[in-house]
Write an enzyme that holds these catalytic residues in place. Structure first.
Site, PDB file in Angstrom:
ATOM      1  CB  CYS A  14      -2.199   6.590   1.891  1.00  0.00           C
ATOM      2  SG  CYS A  14      -0.600   6.194   2.610  1.00  0.00           S
TER       3      CYS A  14
ATOM      4  CD  GLU B  11      -2.297   1.843   2.395  1.00  0.00           C
ATOM      5  OE1 GLU B  11      -2.615   3.053   2.350  1.00  0.00           O
ATOM      6  OE2 GLU B  11      -2.243   1.202   3.445  1.00  0.00           O
TER       7      GLU B  11
END
Length: 478
Positions: free
Chosen positions: A282, A248
């Site tokens: 994020c 990720e």
């Protein structure tokens, strides 16, 4: 100042190097702890311990493995205040968000424990008489988890919870910026009576410890949450052994607001997303696309919110809505990106500067007159900065939203179901939020496309990351 310990094969230890890495409080720039500077030998010992413990751990019924996860969750709740304080001190997280992170981490271990009776294989129809085909789901082996600094405590659960319930053993490396929450968690693990070698933690530099974990032939999967650059290095290290990677990485989430949207709702959702965790998430809304017909009104709503954010040391300002960026490099990076945007023609509506001269505080910043070709529209900022881009039609805004290297999160604000469904079909992102803030659910699947990563986490698909298949062709008579 605290001296932290690693946790290898059921024991607390220092590094063979005898060296230490200091940890700073980003609000005060004071040294608050030091962590062992892990070596290749430390990593190898941890991996060897995990490999030795894995067969016996996998042989335990999953329901029994779940008991340990529930104990971890209970231990977290019993030490809630301690972990909240650590997150505030070493990461600069606000009191409110630190409390949420601690609570969700405990919930996540309980949630993953519930998959004990939900890991299922398949019976497949055979073409041959007298044959039974069975697909088993089995643990992939030793898992290596490399943790980020922005949600350092929750990511322990996100990686270890799924790995452990699947029957994997694990070696974790916390970020060298935020290691204390992880080393403190090891005390809870130890108190559960978890077999030695099942859960291990090695601290140190990512360039050494992380690379050694990823390049080991004994590791079945490497799971990293971090930057694109870090993900590329992990892939390179894992490639010789064809080790599975789950990554990720960065994001550049667009938030798209159409004329019919509830502007109050949109403004609040985008605001909370942009300043959340001091702008360091994020899937934060990193760029705002707003239709020309409502741009002036939405900008005014956002400006009022951005100008009134309570910014300060969250250990002192208990109701702070924003704390500092995590380190000096982050402050320099955000500053440089905003200065470059100004040079390219952006107009600063508020913020655009550091706050004070102690701690890594950066003012919540709104940028207007931003064009699609500006660097700040394409490069991840990872700070409390929101560029505003005006659009006129849906075709253009979809093209612009997709015109980045990233593909993690996105959002749209509209009451028109046709627009919402088209946006969801055509946006090239792993997640799209419709009329809500940018934040995923633990039962979903947090995953990106393009340079935002490979694989993902959460929900049943997150558990699948740590499982491999074994198909058996059982011929019983001829």
């Amino acid at each position: 100042m605290k001296d932290l310990k690693m946790y290898i094969n059921g024991r607390f230890c220092e590094s063979r190097s005898g060296k230490w890495i200091e940890v700073l409080n980003p609000s005060t720039e004071e040294v608050v702890s030091r962590q062992p500077d892990g070596t290749l030998e430390d990593v190898q010992e941890a991996i060897d311990a995990a490999e030795a413990a894995q067969p016996a751990w996998a042989a335990i019924p999953a329901a029994e493995r779940a008991v340990y996860l529930h104990k971890m969750a209970d231990g977290i709740r019993a030490n809630f205040d301690k972990f909240q304080e650590i997150l505030v001190r070493e990461q600069g997280k606000t009191q409110a968000l630190a409390g949420v992170e601690v609570g969700v981490t405990a919930t996540y271990f309980d949630y993953m424990a519930e998959f004990a009776r939900r890991i299922e294989g398949e019976i497949i129809q055979s073409d041959n008489r007298g044959e039974t085909m069975m697909l088993f789901k089995e643990p992939i082996g030793v898992a290596a988890g490399i943790l980020p600094w922005n949600f350092p405590f929750f990511l322990i659960a996100r990686k270890a919870g799924a790995a452990l319930i699947a029957g994997c053993t694990i070696v974790l490396k916390p970020s060298q910026l935020t290691p204390e929450n992880c080393t403190e968690f090891c005390k809870i693990v130890h108190e559960t009576g978890l077999p030695a070698g099942v859960f291990n933690v090695v601290t140190g530099k990512g360039s050494l410890v992380g690379n050694a974990m990823a390049s080991s032939p004994k590791v079945g999967i490497v799971s990293l949450t971090g930057s694109v650059g870090a993900g590329q290095k992990i892939m390179e290290a894992a490639a010789p052994n064809i080790t599975k990677v789950s990554l990720e990485l960065g994001g550049k989430a667009p938030a798209i607001v159409f004329p019919d949207a509830d502007l109050e709702l949109a403004a609040q959702a985008i605001f909370e997303s942009r300043i959340g965790n001091n702008g360091q998430i994020c899937n934060n809304a990193e760029r705002l696309y707003v239709h020309k017909d409502v741009k002036e009104k939405l900008t005014a709503l956002l400006l009022e919110k951005f100008q009134n954010v309570k910014v300060g040391n969250p250990a002192v300002m208990m109701d702070a809505e924003m704390g500092p960026l995590v380190e000096q490099r982050a402050l320099e990076s955000v500053t440089a990106k905003v200065e470059n945007a100004i040079k390219q023609g952006a107009k600063v509506l508020c913020g655009g500067h550091r706050i004070g001269d102690k701690g890594y505080f950066y003012a919540p910043t709104l940028l207007d007159d931003v064009k699609q070709d500006f660097d700040i529209v394409h490069e991840e900022t990872f700070g409390p900065v929101l560029p505003i881009i005006e659009f006129e039609d849906i075709d253009t805004v979809i093209k612009w939203a997709n015109d980045v290297d990233y593909g993690l999160a996105s959002s749209v604000f509209t009451k028109d179901i046709d627009i919402a469904t088209r946006i969801c079909r055509e946006l090239q992102f792993g997640e799209t939020y419709v009329n809500r803030w940018h934040f995923e659910a633990i039962q979903g699947f947090h995953a990106g496309v393009k340079k935002s990563g490979i694989g993902g986490a959460d929900g049943k698909h997150g558990v699948e990351e740590y499982l491999t298949t074994h198909v058996v062709y059982l011929q019983t008579h001829y």
